[in-house]
Design an enzyme around this catalytic site. Sequence first.
Site, PDB file in Angstrom:
ATOM      1  N   ASP A 177      -9.721  -6.152  -4.165  1.00  0.00           N
ATOM      2  CA  ASP A 177      -9.591  -4.970  -3.226  1.00  0.00           C
ATOM      3  C   ASP A 177      -9.462  -3.669  -4.088  1.00  0.00           C
ATOM      4  OD1 ASP A 177      -7.733  -3.023  -2.303  1.00  0.00           O
ATOM      5  OD2 ASP A 177      -5.463  -3.576  -3.076  1.00  0.00           O
ATOM      6  N   SER A 208       0.915  -1.160   0.253  1.00  0.00           N
ATOM      7  CA  SER A 208       0.280   0.099  -0.130  1.00  0.00           C
ATOM      8  C   SER A 208       1.288   1.586   0.738  1.00  0.00           C
ATOM      9  CB  SER A 208      -0.752  -0.113   1.244  1.00  0.00           C
ATOM     10  OG  SER A 208      -2.241   0.409   0.873  1.00  0.00           O
ATOM     11  N   HIS A 256      -8.111  -5.942   0.129  1.00  0.00           N
ATOM     12  CA  HIS A 256      -6.335  -5.037  -0.016  1.00  0.00           C
ATOM     13  C   HIS A 256      -5.134  -5.333   1.373  1.00  0.00           C
ATOM     14  CE1 HIS A 256      -4.282  -1.569  -0.549  1.00  0.00           C
ATOM     15  NE2 HIS A 256      -4.358  -1.590   0.819  1.00  0.00           N
TER      16      HIS A 256
END
EC number: 3.1.1.23
Length: 337
Positions: free
Chosen positions: A278, A148, A306
Site C-alpha cells: 500500500d 480507506s 491500497h
Amino acid sequence: MDIDVLNMFLVAGGTLLVPLLAFMTSFLLWPAALIRIYYWYWRRALGMQVKYSSYGNYKFCYTARGKPGNKPSVLMLHGFSAHKDMWLGMVKFLPKNLHLVCVDMPGHEGTSRSALDYYSICGQVKRIHQFVESIGLNKKPFHLVGTSMGGNVAGVYAAQHPTHISSLTLICPAGLMYPIESKFLKQLKVLEKSGDNQRIPLIPSTAGEMEDMLRLCSFVRFKIPQQVLQGLIDERIPHNEFYRKLFLALVDEKSRHSLHENMNKIMAPTQIIWGKQDQVLDVSGAEVLAGSLRGCQVEILENCGHSVVMERPRKSAKLMTDFLSSLQSTDNHKKHD
C-alpha cells in the site's frame, strides 16, 4: 440463387455490423456512458438492486441483495471519491444468503450533496447513523465493512455505536498515526507546505493523472485503454470541486486521526485486511490497530496495494466470509456450553 445467398449474408452481416458500429462509436465518443452501462449490467447480474431511503430531506442511495435473516446483515462503506459499485467485484464471491447493503457515502453518486453538510469523519458517521436508522438496519447488530475513508468512518461508527455492531472489517483504513509514512502522505506534506491544494494525487483531472492515481493506489498494473481512462475522468471532473472540499475536511485536524483517537472504544470483534505494498496508507497501520484491539484478526496480502477490494476481490470475500463463519461458530459453542 448465388446472388440471393450473397444478399442474405450481406443482410446478416449488416444486421451484426449496425450494433457493432454503434458500440464502437459509443466507446470512442461516450466512454463514460459505457462505464455506467457496465455497472448496471453487473448489478443486475449479481442481484444488487438500487434503492433509496430518506432521513428528513436527506436522500441516501444504496444497493442491496437479500433480506435480513439469522446471520448479521453486512453494511459496506466505500472510500474517498468512489461509490457503492466499487464493491461489486467482492460481492460476486460473497454467499448469496448474506443480506448485503452498499451505500453511497455522503455527497457521493446518488446520495445527497449539500453545501451545508459537514464532511468531517464525525459528520459522516452521523449521516451513516441516519442511513442505518432510515432502513431499520439497527434492529439487530450488523457486520460493518469499510475501506480507506470508509474504514475510518466504520471504525469511528463502531466506537460510537457499539450496540449496533456485531463485528467489523477494516480494509486499509484511514485515520491512524502510521509508524511509517507512505509515498502519498509524503507527497501530501510537500503540497501542504507549498499551500497547493489543486494538485492532490487522488483528484485527477486528466487521463494521465488518472493513470498516475491508479499506479499509486494499485500494486497490480491494470492495462486500461485510453478511452476507458478518459471515461473515468469524464465521470469525475464534474465532482472534483466537491472531492477537493471533502479531502480538505478529511485531512483537517478534527478528522485526520479520528480512528486512532477512537480505536480503544471499539468493542466488536475486528478483522483488519491490508495490502502489503500500500503506497497510500502504509501497512504499518495494521500494527497500530492490532496493538489497541485485543484479539483482532490481521490479514496482510502480498503483492497488493491500497485498492484491496479491486485487486483481490475473491481473497477479500473469502477472508471476510471465513471471519464471519468463525464468529458464528464461536457463538454456537457458547450457546451449547
